[in-house]
Motif scaffolding. Structure first.
Motif, PDB file in Angstrom:
ATOM      1  N   LEU A   1       0.847  -1.205   0.000  1.00  9.51           N
ATOM      2  CA  LEU A   1       0.000   0.000   0.000  1.00  9.51           C
ATOM      3  C   LEU A   1       0.877   1.248   0.000  1.00  9.51           C
ATOM      4  N   GLU A   2       1.950   1.205   0.779  1.00  3.12           N
ATOM      5  CA  GLU A   2       2.865   2.351   0.875  1.00  3.12           C
ATOM      6  C   GLU A   2       3.519   2.649  -0.479  1.00  3.12           C
ATOM      7  N   GLU A   3       3.853   1.595  -1.212  1.00  2.00           N
ATOM      8  CA  GLU A   3       4.539   1.804  -2.489  1.00  2.00           C
ATOM      9  C   GLU A   3       3.582   2.247  -3.592  1.00  2.00           C
ATOM     10  N   THR A   4       2.317   1.816  -3.500  1.00  2.00           N
ATOM     11  CA  THR A   4       1.372   2.124  -4.583  1.00  2.00           C
ATOM     12  C   THR A   4       0.409   3.261  -4.231  1.00  2.00           C
ATOM     13  N   ARG A   5       0.229   3.528  -2.960  1.00  2.00           N
ATOM     14  CA  ARG A   5      -0.646   4.619  -2.479  1.00  2.00           C
ATOM     15  C   ARG A   5       0.125   5.376  -1.405  1.00  2.00           C
ATOM     16  N   PRO A   6       1.129   6.158  -1.809  1.00  2.27           N
ATOM     17  CA  PRO A   6       2.117   6.670  -0.837  1.00  2.27           C
ATOM     18  C   PRO A   6       1.630   7.767   0.124  1.00  2.27           C
ATOM     19  N   THR A   7       0.411   8.278  -0.077  1.00  4.25           N
ATOM     20  CA  THR A   7      -0.018   9.403   0.778  1.00  4.25           C
ATOM     21  C   THR A   7      -1.162   9.010   1.708  1.00  4.25           C
ATOM     22  N   PRO A   8      -1.109   9.349   3.001  1.00  2.20           N
ATOM     23  CA  PRO A   8       0.055   9.856   3.729  1.00  2.20           C
ATOM     24  C   PRO A   8       1.060   8.740   3.968  1.00  2.20           C
ATOM     25  N   ARG A   9       2.312   9.097   4.078  1.00  5.25           N
ATOM     26  CA  ARG A   9       3.360   8.086   4.199  1.00  5.25           C
ATOM     27  C   ARG A   9       3.314   7.387   5.566  1.00  5.25           C
ATOM     28  N   LEU A  10       3.591   6.092   5.542  1.00  4.41           N
ATOM     29  CA  LEU A  10       3.651   5.302   6.780  1.00  4.41           C
ATOM     30  C   LEU A  10       5.080   4.864   7.083  1.00  4.41           C
ATOM     31  N   LEU A  11       5.984   5.258   6.201  1.00  6.03           N
ATOM     32  CA  LEU A  11       7.414   5.075   6.448  1.00  6.03           C
ATOM     33  C   LEU A  11       8.079   6.434   6.260  1.00  6.03           C
ATOM     34  N   PRO A  12       8.950   6.826   7.202  1.00  3.00           N
ATOM     35  CA  PRO A  12       9.618   8.138   7.074  1.00  3.00           C
ATOM     36  C   PRO A  12      10.514   8.160   5.831  1.00  3.00           C
ATOM     37  N   GLN A  13      10.948   9.348   5.455  1.00  5.50           N
ATOM     38  CA  GLN A  13      11.803   9.480   4.272  1.00  5.50           C
ATOM     39  C   GLN A  13      13.245   9.029   4.574  1.00  5.50           C
ATOM     40  N   ASP A  14      13.709   9.332   5.761  1.00  2.00           N
ATOM     41  CA  ASP A  14      15.091   9.026   6.141  1.00  2.00           C
ATOM     42  C   ASP A  14      15.289   7.511   6.343  1.00  2.00           C
ATOM     43  N   PRO A  15      16.253   6.917   5.625  1.00  2.00           N
ATOM     44  CA  PRO A  15      16.465   5.468   5.722  1.00  2.00           C
ATOM     45  C   PRO A  15      16.723   4.960   7.147  1.00  2.00           C
ATOM     46  N   LYS A  16      17.388   5.762   7.972  1.00  2.00           N
ATOM     47  CA  LYS A  16      17.652   5.300   9.345  1.00  2.00           C
ATOM     48  C   LYS A  16      16.363   5.252  10.155  1.00  2.00           C
ATOM     49  N   LYS A  17      15.510   6.248   9.937  1.00  2.00           N
ATOM     50  CA  LYS A  17      14.218   6.216  10.630  1.00  2.00           C
ATOM     51  C   LYS A  17      13.337   5.101  10.085  1.00  2.00           C
ATOM     52  N   ARG A  18      13.416   4.867   8.783  1.00  2.00           N
ATOM     53  CA  ARG A  18      12.677   3.735   8.204  1.00  2.00           C
ATOM     54  C   ARG A  18      13.125   2.427   8.853  1.00  2.00           C
ATOM     55  N   ALA A  19      14.444   2.325   9.076  1.00  4.69           N
ATOM     56  CA  ALA A  19      14.979   1.114   9.720  1.00  4.69           C
ATOM     57  C   ALA A  19      14.400   0.960  11.125  1.00  4.69           C
ATOM     58  N   HIS A  20      14.283   2.072  11.838  1.00  2.00           N
ATOM     59  CA  HIS A  20      13.686   1.984  13.177  1.00  2.00           C
ATOM     60  C   HIS A  20      12.224   1.549  13.111  1.00  2.00           C
ATOM     61  N   VAL A  21      11.491   2.120  12.149  1.00  2.00           N
ATOM     62  CA  VAL A  21      10.078   1.742  11.997  1.00  2.00           C
ATOM     63  C   VAL A  21       9.964   0.252  11.705  1.00  2.00           C
TER      64      VAL A  21
END
Lengths: 216, 216
Positions: free
Chosen positions: A79-99
């Motif tokens: 869903l995040e890749e095909t319907r990106p808004t609002p985002r459920l993964l942060p933009q920053d890769p390190k924060k994405r890793a934490h999520v």
């Protein structure tokens, strides 16, 4: 193939189904729901029809864009890749890793060990203490991690996939009477998230298959 | 903070550590390894020092770019986002969904239910049948899914994150004497993957902490 709304196969009490219901609500995705009763008729997930759809015999499963996806986090990532808004993964890769680390901690490290089919195998007399032990052990780790990643929510101040995992897991903890006082950060974030509409409309107490006595 | 090579905390026999070792090898990422013996001294993962690093008290954990990431799939996704070549997720979102679904099926649906700490709780006399049941049940689903997603590997003809989960899980199946004859697709893909160098150098029988009697 691609016509029609997405179809979510869901059970009101399934914490993994709830994760996906929150994602669909946050992203304002219009969908139909087919309820699968995990208890009735010995478990409707074991029907040949449902197994053809999801061989894991588990909910949730999502029919969307001509494919069927099982596994809640795989669904949310799609869903995040095909319907990106609002985002459920942060933009920053390190924060994405934490999520993702927090999401996996719950989705691989806690939930599978206290789900219905495992508790059945554990046996009636040991079920409650088993579930409590598994959840407490995971929450001990999670509380410590959140102390360094959390803002208003699990990672910073934006709602993320990690939050979609947290709230249903806290509901399971309540159900199994886990004492939450050692987890002030988890409790605080859970409380904030439950004020958001997407977490409310997707709540197990407000689903089409919620039994009357559990409605709120 | 960011100086130096990544450090992988690993145990030779941990199937989740093996997933990450394969990713690091495929992406030719130079790293240091710190071995954590999950059995010796009552389990080195329970030391205060290691808990500070990974509160889940599990391997793998990866120190990289100034952060520490736990949970093998979160680590692999981070490596994919920051070191994208060669890719471990296909470009097409539907194929990515299949890769993640298979990865999660193993990482949430099979492995956690047969890991050391759960088997300990299940008790010595029931351990083997419990592990066999869990793995067979997951492999029944996986075999059926692979029949529609697989090419040479789990999803099409490119090695993906799903393959990094498959091979270590088949090794666990071997360890618990699961009969693999009902799973011809799983067996075929596993065999192909084991011919690749990245799967060989990362193999549990070739790690610095592999005991001499298990070396090959």
């Amino acid at each position: 193939m691609q016509a029609g709304k997405p179809i979510l196969y869901s059970y009101f009490r399934s914490s993994c189904s709830w994760r996906v219901r929150i994602a669909l609500a946050l992203k304002s995705i219009d969908y139909e729901m087919v309820t699968v009763n995990l208890i009735k008729d010995g478990g409707q997930q074991f029907s040949e029809e449902f197994q053809a759809l999801n061989p894991m015999k588990q909910v949730p499963a999502l029919k969307i864009d001509g494919i069927t996806i099982g596994q809640s986090l795989a669904i949310i990532e799609y869903l995040e890749e095909t319907r990106p808004t609002p985002r459920l993964l942060p933009q920053d890769p390190k924060k994405r890793a934490h999520v993702r680390m927090i999401s996996d901690l719950i989705a691989s490290g806690i939930q599978p060990l206290q789900n219905l089919s495992v508790l059945k195998q554990v046996g009636q007399e040991k079920q409650l203490s088993w579930a409590q032990q598994v959840i407490s052990s995971g929450f001990n780790a999670l509380e410590r991690i959140l102390q360094s990643t959390a803002g208003k929510y699990c990672v910073g101040d934006e709602v993320s996939m990690a939050d979609l995992c947290l709230v249903p897991q806290v509901a399971n903890a309540d159900r199994y009477k886990v004492d939450l006082t050692p987890y002030p950060t988890i409790s605080r974030i859970n409380k904030s998230l439950l004020t958001l509409e997407a977490f409310q409309v997707s709540h197990p107490c407000r689903q089409p298959d919620t039994p009357p006595e559990l409605r709120a």
